[in-house]
Design an enzyme around this catalytic site. Structure first.
Site, PDB file in Angstrom:
ATOM      1  N   ARG A  46      55.577  37.679   6.654  1.00 14.90           N
ATOM      2  CA  ARG A  46      54.871  38.754   7.358  1.00 14.90           C
ATOM      3  C   ARG A  46      54.539  39.943   6.480  1.00 14.90           C
ATOM      4  O   ARG A  46      53.535  40.624   6.727  1.00 14.90           O
ATOM      5  CB  ARG A  46      55.713  39.208   8.555  1.00 14.90           C
ATOM      6  CG  ARG A  46      56.037  38.125   9.568  1.00 14.90           C
ATOM      7  CD  ARG A  46      54.799  37.527  10.171  1.00 14.90           C
ATOM      8  NE  ARG A  46      55.117  36.546  11.221  1.00 14.90           N
ATOM      9  CZ  ARG A  46      54.223  35.714  11.740  1.00 14.90           C
ATOM     10  NH1 ARG A  46      52.963  35.734  11.329  1.00 14.90           N
ATOM     11  NH2 ARG A  46      54.568  34.857  12.670  1.00 14.90           N
ATOM     12  N   GLU A  90      54.225  25.762  16.783  1.00 14.60           N
ATOM     13  CA  GLU A  90      52.868  25.319  17.091  1.00 14.60           C
ATOM     14  C   GLU A  90      52.832  23.824  17.421  1.00 14.60           C
ATOM     15  O   GLU A  90      53.745  23.068  17.081  1.00 14.60           O
ATOM     16  CB  GLU A  90      51.922  25.548  15.900  1.00 14.60           C
ATOM     17  CG  GLU A  90      51.880  26.999  15.425  1.00 14.60           C
ATOM     18  CD  GLU A  90      50.682  27.291  14.533  1.00 14.60           C
ATOM     19  OE1 GLU A  90      49.726  26.488  14.521  1.00 14.60           O
ATOM     20  OE2 GLU A  90      50.726  28.340  13.850  1.00 14.60           O
ATOM     21  N   ASP A 115      43.979  26.133  11.216  1.00 16.46           N
ATOM     22  CA  ASP A 115      44.968  26.684  12.147  1.00 16.46           C
ATOM     23  C   ASP A 115      44.277  27.626  13.128  1.00 16.46           C
ATOM     24  O   ASP A 115      43.665  28.609  12.729  1.00 16.46           O
ATOM     25  CB  ASP A 115      46.067  27.422  11.373  1.00 16.46           C
ATOM     26  CG  ASP A 115      47.315  27.616  12.233  1.00 16.46           C
ATOM     27  OD1 ASP A 115      47.457  26.907  13.252  1.00 16.46           O
ATOM     28  OD2 ASP A 115      48.139  28.480  11.884  1.00 16.46           O
ATOM     29  N   THR A 127      53.900  24.230   5.259  1.00 11.83           N
ATOM     30  CA  THR A 127      53.708  23.972   6.693  1.00 11.83           C
ATOM     31  C   THR A 127      54.494  22.700   6.991  1.00 11.83           C
ATOM     32  O   THR A 127      54.348  21.708   6.273  1.00 11.83           O
ATOM     33  CB  THR A 127      52.219  23.765   7.026  1.00 11.83           C
ATOM     34  OG1 THR A 127      51.474  24.910   6.611  1.00 11.83           O
ATOM     35  CG2 THR A 127      52.016  23.541   8.521  1.00 11.83           C
ATOM     36  N   GLN A 176      51.598  38.907   4.460  1.00  9.71           N
ATOM     37  CA  GLN A 176      50.463  38.812   5.381  1.00  9.71           C
ATOM     38  C   GLN A 176      49.889  40.188   5.703  1.00  9.71           C
ATOM     39  O   GLN A 176      48.670  40.389   5.711  1.00  9.71           O
ATOM     40  CB  GLN A 176      50.923  38.108   6.670  1.00  9.71           C
ATOM     41  CG  GLN A 176      49.814  37.840   7.673  1.00  9.71           C
ATOM     42  CD  GLN A 176      50.342  37.122   8.923  1.00  9.71           C
ATOM     43  OE1 GLN A 176      51.531  36.829   9.033  1.00  9.71           O
ATOM     44  NE2 GLN A 176      49.461  36.834   9.852  1.00  9.71           N
ATOM     45  N   ASP A 208      54.239  26.733  11.208  1.00  7.93           N
ATOM     46  CA  ASP A 208      53.397  27.465  10.256  1.00  7.93           C
ATOM     47  C   ASP A 208      54.232  28.634   9.705  1.00  7.93           C
ATOM     48  O   ASP A 208      54.140  29.763  10.170  1.00  7.93           O
ATOM     49  CB  ASP A 208      52.134  27.966  10.979  1.00  7.93           C
ATOM     50  CG  ASP A 208      51.270  28.834  10.089  1.00  7.93           C
ATOM     51  OD1 ASP A 208      51.339  28.691   8.857  1.00  7.93           O
ATOM     52  OD2 ASP A 208      50.515  29.661  10.640  1.00  7.93           O
ATOM     53  N   GLU A 211      57.385  38.426  17.096  1.00  7.52           N
ATOM     54  CA  GLU A 211      57.313  38.872  18.485  1.00  7.52           C
ATOM     55  C   GLU A 211      58.710  39.088  19.075  1.00  7.52           C
ATOM     56  O   GLU A 211      58.957  40.092  19.748  1.00  7.52           O
ATOM     57  CB  GLU A 211      56.581  37.836  19.340  1.00  7.52           C
ATOM     58  CG  GLU A 211      55.148  37.614  18.960  1.00  7.52           C
ATOM     59  CD  GLU A 211      54.668  36.249  19.418  1.00  7.52           C
ATOM     60  OE1 GLU A 211      54.301  36.107  20.587  1.00  7.52           O
ATOM     61  OE2 GLU A 211      54.684  35.302  18.597  1.00  7.52           O
ATOM     62  N   HIS A 220      50.536  35.136  22.486  1.00  7.17           N
ATOM     63  CA  HIS A 220      50.878  35.437  21.095  1.00  7.17           C
ATOM     64  C   HIS A 220      49.890  36.447  20.509  1.00  7.17           C
ATOM     65  O   HIS A 220      50.286  37.435  19.891  1.00  7.17           O
ATOM     66  CB  HIS A 220      50.877  34.147  20.266  1.00  7.17           C
ATOM     67  CG  HIS A 220      51.017  34.365  18.788  1.00  7.17           C
ATOM     68  ND1 HIS A 220      52.199  34.763  18.204  1.00  7.17           N
ATOM     69  CD2 HIS A 220      50.110  34.263  17.773  1.00  7.17           C
ATOM     70  CE1 HIS A 220      52.025  34.878  16.886  1.00  7.17           C
ATOM     71  NE2 HIS A 220      50.773  34.585  16.605  1.00  7.17           N
ATOM     72  N   GLU A 246      56.461  29.820  12.921  1.00  7.22           N
ATOM     73  CA  GLU A 246      55.537  29.836  14.062  1.00  7.22           C
ATOM     74  C   GLU A 246      55.620  28.487  14.755  1.00  7.22           C
ATOM     75  O   GLU A 246      55.418  27.437  14.129  1.00  7.22           O
ATOM     76  CB  GLU A 246      54.098  30.137  13.615  1.00  7.22           C
ATOM     77  CG  GLU A 246      53.942  31.585  13.132  1.00  7.22           C
ATOM     78  CD  GLU A 246      52.492  32.017  12.961  1.00  7.22           C
ATOM     79  OE1 GLU A 246      51.624  31.144  12.796  1.00  7.22           O
ATOM     80  OE2 GLU A 246      52.248  33.244  12.989  1.00  7.22           O
ATOM     81  N   LYS A 293      50.821  32.185   4.100  1.00  8.08           N
ATOM     82  CA  LYS A 293      51.022  30.997   4.924  1.00  8.08           C
ATOM     83  C   LYS A 293      50.843  29.679   4.175  1.00  8.08           C
ATOM     84  O   LYS A 293      51.244  28.643   4.684  1.00  8.08           O
ATOM     85  CB  LYS A 293      50.037  31.032   6.105  1.00  8.08           C
ATOM     86  CG  LYS A 293      50.407  32.069   7.154  1.00  8.08           C
ATOM     87  CD  LYS A 293      49.331  32.221   8.191  1.00  8.08           C
ATOM     88  CE  LYS A 293      49.741  33.177   9.287  1.00  8.08           C
ATOM     89  NZ  LYS A 293      50.667  32.577  10.273  1.00  8.08           N
TER      90      LYS A 293
END
Ligand code: CA
Length: 436
Positions: free
Chosen positions: A248, A212, A138, A268, A251, A244, A384, A145, A210, A264
């Site tokens: 958080r 992607e 990834d 997926t 993480q 993904d 975000e 971002h 996420e 993560k």
């Protein structure tokens, strides 16, 4: 770069009438590949190609023996449970198959009566990840971002000095990649709650998505042999949507110093359809650096890349909560961005990945990293969009969200549009969060 040819002609129509709808994802100009079987059947999975609202059974087409030459050879690689063999044949082989399928499905084809029994409604099919993914990497290719997330963590120094020089990535987990429709329980992990002195094991409270682009590797490279940028795209097969999923809070506690791990690798999600680089040829756009930014090192920079290295793919994330479904409300758009704003291109990602001689194999998967546009509302994650949970999003029906709640369904969509060409789409990558 793949050439634009008759298979992209916007005037070409199909005898599959649903493929001729102007706003559909799967006109005859697209022809994305999947691995599928009839839903709830014990059939073996095999290759398929989308046309309108149907999937054409490529295993049965191979048995029918109506294609010839290089297209027939490529078709043989589709009569298997995964598409790694097709991907590994390289761009000439996939272009030949695309040309053969386009000719067989166009209105003027005399094969329609023999191919019609090979069509299965997409809603009557079930899918798997198109390739057996050996390795998954990834990237972190959107500077918007990376800057927005970096500001949340390090307001004075959002981007690390390497960011503008190399496509940053980590090695992900292939075993937990699932096709669209996968529902999973909220994962548990070790977190350090705000203000706490000691970590605890808990279900994540900050589950995120996420948005992607996924990239399937085509022809592989031998260990020790790097792929130069000018050849990089000849080692790539096609693109899909990729979510993904990210916890958080897990993480934040685990990521230093070696990067993402359990935050993560629990799931997926990818879309079932792989849109080939051939189909994306009309949507290539120049890749550039803003004035004042340093050019990349020579191995990541050439004229072809600057001329057409980027791809204008519209990307969208929608949220569908349990309450919205119960109330009959439509999924709500959270953001909309374009892959053309990526700081790094797919060719640069592959060239950098192999510059040390690392070997990639057919069916390996690259993630682009969260694709956020330059504007705040174009952000490809809740981290975000909500400023790390400080600014809740208002939803239709009166709910709010900072991070995902149980029952939430995230729907990723992608499509390409350009005047003078047929619109093509990626379908959807959908996943639902269940109670821990
Ligand atoms: Ca990611």
């Amino acid at each position: 770069m793949r050439a634009i040819d008759l298979s992209h002609d916007p005037k070409r129509k199909s005898w599959v009438s649903s493929a001729n709808a102007p706003d559909g994802d799967f006109p005859i100009q697209n022809l994305p590949f999947c691995a599928f079987r009839r839903a709830r059947s014990a059939e073996e999975f095999r290759g398929g190609v989308a046309i309108g609202d149907s999937v054409l059974d490529l295993g049965a087409l191979h048995e029918l023996g109506v294609l010839d030459g290089p297209a027939a050879h490529s078709l043989g690689a589709c009569a298997r449970p995964f598409l790694n063999a097709l991907m590994g044949l390289g761009p000439e082989a996939s272009s030949a198959l695309r040309a053969g399928l386009s000719a067989a499905l166009r209105t003027e084809s005399t094969l329609a009566p023999r191919l019609r029994p090979l069509l299965i409604p997409q809603e009557a099919a079930e899918y798997r990840v198109a390739a057996q993914v050996g390795d998954y990497t990834d990237f972190y290719a959107s500077i918007h971002h990376a800057t927005a997330v970096g500001k949340l963590l390090r307001p004075d120094n959002p981007l690390f000095p390497n960011y503008k020089w190399l496509p940053v990535a980590y090695h992900g987990r292939a075993s937990s990649i699932r096709v669209s429709g996968y529902d999973f329980a909220r994962p548990a992990g070790q977190v350090l709650p705000p203000g706490a002195a000691l970590p605890e094991l808990a279900a994540t409270r900050r589950l995120d998505y996420e948005l992607e682009v996924g990239v399937f590797v085509g022809r592989g490279n031998e260990l020790g042999r790097s792929v130069p940028l000018r050849e990089a795209e000849s080692h790539l097969f096609g693109l899909c949507l990729l979510n993904d999923w990210s916890a958080r809070d897990i993480q934040a506690w685990e990521y230093q110093p070696l990067g993402p791990f359990l935050a993560k690798n629990f799931a997926t999600t990818v879309s079932p359809w792989v849109v080939t680089l051939e189909a994306l040829a009309p949507f290539r756009v120049p890749w550039s650096r803003p004035p004042g930014e340093p050019p990349p090192l020579a191995y990541l920079d050439d004229g072809t890349e600057r001329g057409s290295g980027a791809i204008d793919i519209q990307l969208e994330a929608r949220l569908d909560t349990a309450r919205m479904r119960a109330a009959g409300l439509a999924p709500q758009r959270l953001s909309h961005a374009s892959f053309r704003d990526s700081w790094w291109t797919i060719g640069q990602m592959l060239a950098h990945h192999t510059v040390n001689g690392c070997n990639l194999k057919p069916g390996d998967l690259l993630g682009s990293g969260t694709q956020s546009g330059p504007l705040p509302e174009q952000a490809g994650s809740l981290l975000e969009l909500t400023s790390a949970g400080k600014r809740p999003i208002a939803l239709a029906g009166g709910e709010t969200r900072t991070f995902l709640e149980d029952g939430d369904r995230v729907i990723l969509r992608g499509w390409c549009e350009r005047p003078g060409y047929a619109r093509i789409g990626f379908g959807e990558a959908v996943g639902t969060v269940l109670t821990a």
